[in-house]
Design a protein around this motif. Structure first.
Motif, PDB file in Angstrom:
ATOM      1  N   ALA A  41       0.827  -1.210   0.000  1.00  0.00           N
ATOM      2  CA  ALA A  41       0.000   0.000   0.000  1.00  0.00           C
ATOM      3  C   ALA A  41       0.860   1.259   0.000  1.00  0.00           C
ATOM      4  CB  ALA A  41      -0.929  -0.002   1.216  1.00  0.00           C
ATOM      5  N   LEU A  42       1.963   1.234   0.761  1.00  0.00           N
ATOM      6  CA  LEU A  42       2.859   2.394   0.800  1.00  0.00           C
ATOM      7  C   LEU A  42       3.461   2.677  -0.567  1.00  0.00           C
ATOM      8  CD1 LEU A  42       4.493   4.575   2.315  1.00  0.00           C
ATOM      9  CD2 LEU A  42       6.210   2.808   2.786  1.00  0.00           C
ATOM     10  N   ALA A  48       3.139   6.380  -7.175  1.00  0.00           N
ATOM     11  CA  ALA A  48       2.186   7.150  -7.971  1.00  0.00           C
ATOM     12  C   ALA A  48       2.542   8.629  -7.990  1.00  0.00           C
ATOM     13  CB  ALA A  48       0.772   6.963  -7.422  1.00  0.00           C
ATOM     14  N   MET A  49       3.301   9.084  -6.995  1.00  0.00           N
ATOM     15  CA  MET A  49       3.686  10.491  -6.933  1.00  0.00           C
ATOM     16  C   MET A  49       4.576  10.898  -8.106  1.00  0.00           C
ATOM     17  SD  MET A  49       2.327  11.909  -4.291  1.00  0.00           S
ATOM     18  CE  MET A  49       3.370  13.350  -4.125  1.00  0.00           C
ATOM     19  N   LEU A  50       5.360   9.965  -8.636  1.00  0.00           N
ATOM     20  CA  LEU A  50       6.309  10.310  -9.698  1.00  0.00           C
ATOM     21  C   LEU A  50       5.606  10.841 -10.949  1.00  0.00           C
ATOM     22  CD1 LEU A  50       8.841   7.337  -9.310  1.00  0.00           C
ATOM     23  CD2 LEU A  50       9.017   9.673  -8.403  1.00  0.00           C
ATOM     24  N   VAL A  83      -5.878  10.753   4.184  1.00  0.00           N
ATOM     25  CA  VAL A  83      -6.020   9.961   5.409  1.00  0.00           C
ATOM     26  C   VAL A  83      -7.085   8.883   5.209  1.00  0.00           C
ATOM     27  CG1 VAL A  83      -6.649  10.043   7.850  1.00  0.00           C
ATOM     28  CG2 VAL A  83      -5.266  11.887   6.852  1.00  0.00           C
ATOM     29  N   MET A  84      -8.207   9.263   4.583  1.00  0.00           N
ATOM     30  CA  MET A  84      -9.259   8.292   4.294  1.00  0.00           C
ATOM     31  C   MET A  84      -8.769   7.230   3.308  1.00  0.00           C
ATOM     32  SD  MET A  84     -11.995   9.108   6.046  1.00  0.00           S
ATOM     33  CE  MET A  84     -10.828   9.490   7.360  1.00  0.00           C
ATOM     34  N   LEU A  85      -8.016   7.669   2.283  1.00  0.00           N
ATOM     35  CA  LEU A  85      -7.475   6.732   1.298  1.00  0.00           C
ATOM     36  C   LEU A  85      -6.502   5.760   1.959  1.00  0.00           C
ATOM     37  CD1 LEU A  85      -7.136   5.814  -1.662  1.00  0.00           C
ATOM     38  CD2 LEU A  85      -5.371   7.579  -1.907  1.00  0.00           C
ATOM     39  N   ALA A  86      -5.689   6.258   2.882  1.00  0.00           N
ATOM     40  CA  ALA A  86      -4.751   5.391   3.595  1.00  0.00           C
ATOM     41  C   ALA A  86      -5.500   4.319   4.376  1.00  0.00           C
ATOM     42  CB  ALA A  86      -3.875   6.224   4.534  1.00  0.00           C
ATOM     43  N   GLY A  87      -6.566   4.709   5.079  1.00  0.00           N
ATOM     44  CA  GLY A  87      -7.364   3.726   5.803  1.00  0.00           C
ATOM     45  C   GLY A  87      -7.975   2.697   4.876  1.00  0.00           C
ATOM     46  N   ASP A  88      -8.445   3.166   3.710  1.00  0.00           N
ATOM     47  CA  ASP A  88      -9.012   2.255   2.719  1.00  0.00           C
ATOM     48  C   ASP A  88      -7.980   1.253   2.231  1.00  0.00           C
ATOM     49  OD1 ASP A  88     -10.608   1.239   0.454  1.00  0.00           O
ATOM     50  OD2 ASP A  88      -9.357   2.560  -0.765  1.00  0.00           O
ATOM     51  N   LEU A  89      -6.806   1.735   1.834  1.00  0.00           N
ATOM     52  CA  LEU A  89      -5.781   0.847   1.281  1.00  0.00           C
ATOM     53  C   LEU A  89      -5.246  -0.121   2.333  1.00  0.00           C
ATOM     54  CD1 LEU A  89      -3.741   3.290  -1.023  1.00  0.00           C
ATOM     55  CD2 LEU A  89      -5.501   1.625  -1.686  1.00  0.00           C
ATOM     56  N   LEU A  90      -5.037   0.367   3.556  1.00  0.00           N
ATOM     57  CA  LEU A  90      -4.520  -0.509   4.610  1.00  0.00           C
ATOM     58  C   LEU A  90      -5.473  -1.668   4.888  1.00  0.00           C
ATOM     59  CD1 LEU A  90      -3.103   2.115   7.134  1.00  0.00           C
ATOM     60  CD2 LEU A  90      -1.768   0.434   5.856  1.00  0.00           C
ATOM     61  N   ALA A 195       0.003  11.956  -1.585  1.00  0.00           N
ATOM     62  CA  ALA A 195       1.124  12.308  -0.711  1.00  0.00           C
ATOM     63  C   ALA A 195       0.759  12.110   0.756  1.00  0.00           C
ATOM     64  CB  ALA A 195       1.545  13.752  -0.972  1.00  0.00           C
ATOM     65  N   SER A 196      -0.416  12.598   1.168  1.00  0.00           N
ATOM     66  CA  SER A 196      -0.807  12.448   2.576  1.00  0.00           C
ATOM     67  C   SER A 196      -1.077  10.990   2.920  1.00  0.00           C
ATOM     68  CB  SER A 196      -2.029  13.314   2.877  1.00  0.00           C
ATOM     69  OG  SER A 196      -3.117  13.009   2.030  1.00  0.00           O
ATOM     70  N   ALA A 197      -1.583  10.207   1.970  1.00  0.00           N
ATOM     71  CA  ALA A 197      -1.784   8.780   2.212  1.00  0.00           C
ATOM     72  C   ALA A 197      -0.448   8.085   2.455  1.00  0.00           C
ATOM     73  CB  ALA A 197      -2.510   8.139   1.037  1.00  0.00           C
ATOM     74  N   ALA A 198       0.573   8.434   1.662  1.00  0.00           N
ATOM     75  CA  ALA A 198       1.895   7.831   1.839  1.00  0.00           C
ATOM     76  C   ALA A 198       2.473   8.168   3.213  1.00  0.00           C
ATOM     77  CB  ALA A 198       2.836   8.321   0.734  1.00  0.00           C
ATOM     78  N   VAL A 199       2.318   9.418   3.642  1.00  0.00           N
ATOM     79  CA  VAL A 199       2.825   9.834   4.958  1.00  0.00           C
ATOM     80  C   VAL A 199       2.111   9.075   6.073  1.00  0.00           C
ATOM     81  CG1 VAL A 199       2.951  11.777   6.573  1.00  0.00           C
ATOM     82  CG2 VAL A 199       3.544  12.120   4.163  1.00  0.00           C
ATOM     83  N   PHE A 200       0.808   8.876   5.927  1.00  0.00           N
ATOM     84  CA  PHE A 200       0.035   8.197   6.962  1.00  0.00           C
ATOM     85  C   PHE A 200       0.332   6.705   6.999  1.00  0.00           C
ATOM     86  CE2 PHE A 200      -3.858   6.348   8.778  1.00  0.00           C
ATOM     87  CZ  PHE A 200      -4.007   7.140   9.911  1.00  0.00           C
ATOM     88  N   ILE A 201       0.561   6.095   5.859  1.00  0.00           N
ATOM     89  CA  ILE A 201       0.813   4.646   5.804  1.00  0.00           C
ATOM     90  C   ILE A 201       2.226   4.298   6.276  1.00  0.00           C
ATOM     91  CG2 ILE A 201       1.025   2.669   4.223  1.00  0.00           C
ATOM     92  CD1 ILE A 201      -1.170   3.919   2.532  1.00  0.00           C
TER      93      ILE A 201
END
Length: 294
Positions: A41-42, A48-50, A83-90, A195-201
């Protein structure tokens, strides 16, 4: 009908279908990944940022301007979808390893029901009787789906529960994006959310994953396909299509994703689908489509 309008509508529908098919491949890639589900997930959002940063650079050069948050409140609003996307992916990535790909994908696609419930709770949008009936039908389908798994299909109650949690997180992601779309472009919201999802994960990856760095070229290939093909291209195609087509067409992706994921999992991962599971899946989809009418 105007030929150019007809052509645009056909192109948009094609983009919607293709986007649904591409995203349906993501659970297969998660299962094939040599890394654990959290590390996968990370890398999914980090890599994807690239292309997104490159896209931003080209866009800024072409337009001569750049959208920036004007205050701390704007920064929080832009980071919230991530943050929501991070929770979804995790939760979803872990569920893919605990239940079948078909179940994980199907249950994650009940997100529109949570979107409506969230809209009712947060923004007091109306909920009709038709929606409640569709919700009841979907819940019955989920019960049948798990009954089919118990009778011979591959499933796990914990994995199915995590897929439902993932659907709730994805609904939060959609609602948070909806609040931003009147102020920020698709690129800006997608870049900030990734970007925020990566930081949270990241801290979850450090704590729970023994290996973070992909060990082989094959591992890198799987992660790049997941990030660039599924996350950037798949999401981009669907966002493009939904900007030009009626919202009701989004139900088409709900039909495509579980079907494609189950078919590919059967071919590549040898995951069987029992008759009762198939019936439960059809009932869940029917309930979602009926609920969307309300």
């Amino acid at each position: 009908m105007n030929p150019s309008l007809s052509q645009t509508s056909g192109l948009s529908l094609g983009a919607l279908v293709l986007g649904g098919v591409v995203i349906a491949l993501s659970p297969i890639l998660v299962r094939l990944s040599e890394l654990g589900p959290v590390a996968t997930a990370l890398w999914r959002v980090a890599l994807a940022m690239l292309p997104l940063i490159a896209w931003r650079a080209v866009s800024d050069t072409a337009t001569g301007s750049r959208q920036r948050p004007g205050s701390i409140k704007d920064v929080v609003a832009l980071a919230l979808p991530g943050v929501m996307l991070a929770g979804d992916l995790l939760t979803w990535h872990v569920s893919i390893h605990l239940t079948s790909v078909a179940n994980a994908t199907l249950l994650a696609n009940i997100a529109p029901i949570f979107v409506v419930l969230g809209g009712w709770l947060l923004f007091r949008t109306a909920v009709t009787r038709t929606f409640l009936i569709g919700l009841a039908v979907s819940v019955a389908g989920i019960a049948i789906l798990n009954g089919g798994a118990a009778s011979g299909g591959q499933s796990h109650v914990g994995g199915d529960a995590l897929a439902l949690v993932a659907a709730a997180f994805y609904a939060g992601y959609i609602l948070a994006l909806w609040r931003l779309r009147s102020r920020y472009s698709t690129l800006t919201t997608l870049l900030w959310s990734s970007a925020s999802a990566a930081v949270f994960i990241l801290p979850f990856t450090v704590i729970f994953e023994p290996t973070i760095w992909p060990p082989t070229i094959y591992a890198w290939a799987i992660l790049l396909a997941l990030a660039w093909l599924c996350h950037v291209c798949g999401q981009g195609l669907i966002i493009y299509a939904l900007a030009l087509l009626p919202a009701s067409f989004s139900s088409l992706t709900l039909l495509i994703q579980p079907v494609v994921a189950a078919g590919v999992a059967w071919m590549l991962l040898n995951e069987p689908i029992s008759l009762l599971q198939a019936i439960g899946g059809v009932i869940v989809i029917a309930g979602i489509l009926f609920a969307r009418r309300g």
